[in-house]
Design a protein around this motif. Structure first.
Motif, PDB file in Angstrom:
ATOM      1  N   TYR A  67     108.188 163.902 -24.379  1.00 53.66           N
ATOM      2  CA  TYR A  67     107.032 163.229 -24.119  1.00 53.66           C
ATOM      3  C   TYR A  67     106.137 163.787 -23.393  1.00 53.66           C
ATOM      4  CZ  TYR A  67     109.068 158.786 -25.801  1.00 53.66           C
ATOM      5  OH  TYR A  67     109.788 157.342 -26.419  1.00 53.66           O
ATOM      6  N   TYR A  77     106.481 154.681 -20.282  1.00 51.89           N
ATOM      7  CA  TYR A  77     107.040 154.408 -21.814  1.00 51.89           C
ATOM      8  C   TYR A  77     108.330 155.120 -21.841  1.00 51.89           C
ATOM      9  CZ  TYR A  77     102.185 153.023 -22.208  1.00 51.89           C
ATOM     10  OH  TYR A  77     101.042 152.644 -22.231  1.00 51.89           O
ATOM     11  N   ARG A  78     109.500 154.318 -21.214  1.00 47.26           N
ATOM     12  CA  ARG A  78     110.769 154.928 -21.404  1.00 47.26           C
ATOM     13  C   ARG A  78     111.550 155.322 -22.820  1.00 47.26           C
ATOM     14  NH1 ARG A  78     111.425 152.414 -16.221  1.00 47.26           N
ATOM     15  NH2 ARG A  78     111.755 154.086 -14.653  1.00 47.26           N
ATOM     16  N   SER A  80     114.102 154.808 -25.589  1.00 47.17           N
ATOM     17  CA  SER A  80     114.895 153.885 -25.923  1.00 47.17           C
ATOM     18  C   SER A  80     116.300 153.869 -25.353  1.00 47.17           C
ATOM     19  CB  SER A  80     115.003 152.823 -27.287  1.00 47.17           C
ATOM     20  OG  SER A  80     115.669 154.353 -27.948  1.00 47.17           O
ATOM     21  N   SER A 114     117.610 158.712 -28.480  1.00 47.03           N
ATOM     22  CA  SER A 114     117.021 157.474 -28.985  1.00 47.03           C
ATOM     23  C   SER A 114     116.926 157.418 -30.470  1.00 47.03           C
ATOM     24  CB  SER A 114     115.354 157.539 -28.465  1.00 47.03           C
ATOM     25  OG  SER A 114     115.556 157.229 -27.014  1.00 47.03           O
ATOM     26  N   THR A 166     110.476 155.015 -28.081  1.00 48.51           N
ATOM     27  CA  THR A 166     110.197 153.967 -27.297  1.00 48.51           C
ATOM     28  C   THR A 166     110.578 152.445 -27.930  1.00 48.51           C
ATOM     29  OG1 THR A 166     108.881 154.994 -25.570  1.00 48.51           O
ATOM     30  CG2 THR A 166     108.704 152.652 -25.581  1.00 48.51           C
TER      31      THR A 166
END
Length: 214
Positions: A67, A77-78, A80, A114, A166
């Protein structure tokens, strides 16, 4: 389905690998056996991981670094997998939904990767390109409305964006009518053994029809 990793994502995350899993499913409500596995995994995380250490877990840390390389702040904006793990550690629990959605959540909790889950029949065209989000690019995130995907890794089909680490998008989301699942495991951590990861996914009993590594 073919997946192309763009030059911009390769520059930002040169060690990224994607495991694409296709499966024919009956996307029924989650049964008690799967839900118990999720609850057990969440209890284990709650017991063994401190909230301040969640972003240091290997798969999550690697995604956060990607990121930053793309120009996105991961604390706002973490990914998931990080969001799910934080909920587990804080004892907040998850919503019980559908088989494919909860299976993906379980795998994310177990691996720290993720994972995108898509109704393959809703994807426009037979090619997905993984790139980086642009300023002003429209994206309707599942359950959260418009999402600013600028500088996020983003899968695009022939129409537009369908998934980021995300959040996935409303247009191609999984539903009770989904019969063809496309699951994309985004592996930013270079030390992850992909064959062990694939064996773990296979061991869930998911009715897999194809697995491809990109």
């Amino acid at each position: 389905m073919d997946i192309i990793l763009s030059d911009e994502i390769r520059a930002a995350a040169p060690e990224l690998r994607v495991v694409a899993v296709e499966a024919d499913i009956e996307n029924a409500p989650t049964d008690d056996a799967l839900w118990q596995k999720i609850e057990n995994e969440m209890a284990e995380l709650r017991e063994n991981v401190r909230i301040e250490d969640v972003n240091k877990l290997r798969g999550i840390r690697a995604t956060r670094l990607a990121y930053k390389a793309c120009g996105k702040e991961p604390n706002r904006y973490r990914p998931s997998a990080e969001a799910l793990t934080r909920r587990a550690v804080k004892g907040m629990g998850l919503y019980r939904t559908l088989y494919a959605i909860d299976l993906i959540n379980l795998l994310s909790l177990q691996t720290g990767h993720s994972i995108g889950g898509f109704d393959a029949d809703k994807i426009a065209g037979d090619i997905l390109t993984l790139g980086v989000g642009r300023e002003g690019e429209e994206f309707e995130a599942i359950g959260r409305g418009p999402l600013n995907i600028a500088h996020l890794p983003i899968y695009r089909d022939a129409i537009g964006g369908i998934g980021t680490p995300t959040s996935d998008c409303e247009r191609t989301k999984l539903s009770p009518n989904t019969r063809h699942l496309l699951m994309l495991v985004n592996v930013y951590d270079p030390d992850t053994d992909l064959q062990s990861l694939i064996a773990h996914i296979t061991s869930t009993g998911l009715p897999i029809t194809n697995i491809t590594i990109y």
